[in-house]
Design an enzyme around this catalytic site. Sequence first.
Site, PDB file in Angstrom:
ATOM      1  N   LEU A 167       0.704  -1.136  -0.179  1.00 44.07           N
ATOM      2  CA  LEU A 167       0.078   0.047  -0.038  1.00 44.07           C
ATOM      3  C   LEU A 167       0.695   1.335  -0.080  1.00 44.07           C
ATOM      4  CD1 LEU A 167      -2.819  -0.545   2.613  1.00 44.07           C
ATOM      5  CD2 LEU A 167      -3.157  -0.449   0.258  1.00 44.07           C
ATOM      6  N   LYS A 190      16.454  -4.544   5.231  1.00 42.43           N
ATOM      7  CA  LYS A 190      16.498  -3.658   6.464  1.00 42.43           C
ATOM      8  C   LYS A 190      17.812  -3.599   7.067  1.00 42.43           C
ATOM      9  CE  LYS A 190      11.285  -3.002   7.332  1.00 42.43           C
ATOM     10  NZ  LYS A 190      10.676  -3.076   8.407  1.00 42.43           N
TER      11      LYS A 190
END
Length: 271
Positions: free
Chosen positions: A15, A65
């Site tokens: 999203l 990450k």
Amino acid sequence: MHFYGLFGESLSHTLSPALHKRIYQKLGIDAAYKAFAFKPDLLEQAVSGVRALTINGVNVTIPYKEKVIPYLDELDSFAEKLNAVNTIEHINNKLIGHNTDYAGFGLIFERRNWTIESKTAMILGTGGAAKIVETYLLDHGIDHLIIVSRSPERFENTDKNTYTNYESLSSYNGDYLINTTPIGMYPDIASSPLDASVVHQFDTIIDLIYNPEMTTLLQLGVQQHKQVANGLDMLVGQAVKAVEIWENCTIENSLVDELIDYFQNKVSETK
């Protein structure tokens, strides 16, 4: 115009582009945002692309990450403490790593006035997201953490942390049960990392997955009249903090609430 993006390996259902587009529209920021999906062996080239194309910043999601850190010029103190970066700022020809997931996770508790101090929580998973959750809870006074891993022998128990495996959960109970694994994420929405008997042993169920809105794990919680929350607050919270870093601005809480309501409805419409 400023240009931003998202680095990840599988991004077809994210999203983030729609979320950032709406933030920029609401704030009148002239900016664009695009998802960049690529395989792990292209990470170094992707980071070089940020420099070469003067992209103003990128978000970073799994599995990059931690892997992205060696390619950055510096980390802020928070990202260094967590050893995880989810936001890269490109400024003055330097790439600076930040972590806004921490603040995003905290939004789940802040918006519901849920207390952490002196509580017990179980965390499912030991990846980067689990580390964020663990650090936030410890920083805010959690009494004890039960951290569930497929290989708990890799970790050492402490006064605050107990590591265990998925086969030994019947002996534990507590205040919060928090899923940081991708089990139950779209499209595998029928899966759950735990069954109803374990859910029964906790008061509040949190799943960091936001699509679907109501995972099978959260459905088990609702059926047992538990408090539940998904990961949409965290998604919106980390995005807002990233924009604040990139655009050197402050975003009001009222817009955060509006964004969460808007995208909760969007996720519901995709059912």
